[in-house]
Design a protein around this motif. Structure first.
Motif, PDB file in Angstrom:
ATOM      1  N   GLN A 152       0.812  -1.222   0.000  1.00 48.47           N
ATOM      2  CA  GLN A 152       0.000   0.000   0.000  1.00 48.47           C
ATOM      3  C   GLN A 152       0.838   1.262   0.000  1.00 48.47           C
ATOM      4  N   GLY A 153       2.045   1.199   0.508  1.00 47.36           N
ATOM      5  CA  GLY A 153       2.922   2.360   0.592  1.00 47.36           C
ATOM      6  C   GLY A 153       4.361   1.963   0.360  1.00 47.36           C
ATOM      7  N   SER A 186       7.089   1.072   1.793  1.00 46.41           N
ATOM      8  CA  SER A 186       7.768   0.514   2.955  1.00 46.41           C
ATOM      9  C   SER A 186       7.405  -0.958   3.108  1.00 46.41           C
ATOM     10  N   SER A 192       4.355  -1.578   5.224  1.00 45.30           N
ATOM     11  CA  SER A 192       3.045  -1.288   4.640  1.00 45.30           C
ATOM     12  C   SER A 192       2.352  -2.600   4.260  1.00 45.30           C
ATOM     13  N   GLY A 194      11.211   6.141  -0.243  1.00 46.52           N
ATOM     14  CA  GLY A 194      10.635   5.490   0.927  1.00 46.52           C
ATOM     15  C   GLY A 194      11.730   4.719   1.660  1.00 46.52           C
ATOM     16  N   ASN A 217       5.254   3.307  -8.121  1.00 41.63           N
ATOM     17  CA  ASN A 217       3.806   3.265  -7.996  1.00 41.63           C
ATOM     18  C   ASN A 217       3.274   2.646  -9.284  1.00 41.63           C
ATOM     19  N   GLY A 255      -2.390   3.355  -4.810  1.00 47.56           N
ATOM     20  CA  GLY A 255      -2.187   2.620  -3.563  1.00 47.56           C
ATOM     21  C   GLY A 255      -1.386   1.334  -3.711  1.00 47.56           C
ATOM     22  N   TYR A 265       2.580  -0.095  -4.490  1.00 47.16           N
ATOM     23  CA  TYR A 265       4.000   0.205  -4.641  1.00 47.16           C
ATOM     24  C   TYR A 265       4.837  -1.068  -4.586  1.00 47.16           C
TER      25      TYR A 265
END
Length: 106
Positions: free
Chosen positions: A39-40, A42, A45, A65, A80, A84, A86
């Motif tokens: 989702q992010g 990291s 995430s 990140g 990306n 939402g 990654y």
């Protein structure tokens, strides 16, 4: 070059990157890997899905990140691939150790 010229050059560069995404430019995932999509940017995430071995992805934008080590080195660049979603750039063969897409704005 004037400020307006710089802005026009930046817009042209962004336009080229967006055209590359719209034109279907894809990059291969490292052979032998099933990469987790998060989702992010990291590893903390949540995982939203996993890419199959041999997958190719389109990079919409990139952001900095968590630093991650993978088959293509160590980097803090995350790609990306959808809203939402990654993946670490270290699992994508882009041919560059830097950014190959515009910086994500959100």
């Amino acid at each position: 070059m004037t400020t307006q010229d710089h802005q026009g050059a930046a817009e042209a560069a962004d336009g080229q990157a967006l055209a590359a995404v719209a034109g279907g430019l894809t990059y291969p995932i490292a052979p032998g890997y099933r990469v987790k999509v998060r989702q992010g940017p990291s590893t903390d995430s949540p995982v939203v899905r996993q890419l199959a071995e041999g997958a190719r992805i389109q990079i919409r934008c990139q952001r900095h990140g968590q630093k991650v080590s993978g088959p293509y080195g160590t980097s803090d660049i995350w790609d990306n691939i959808a809203p939402g979603e990654y993946i670490s750039d270290t699992y994508v063969r882009t041919g560059s150790s830097g950014m190959v897409a515009p910086l994500c704005t959100s």
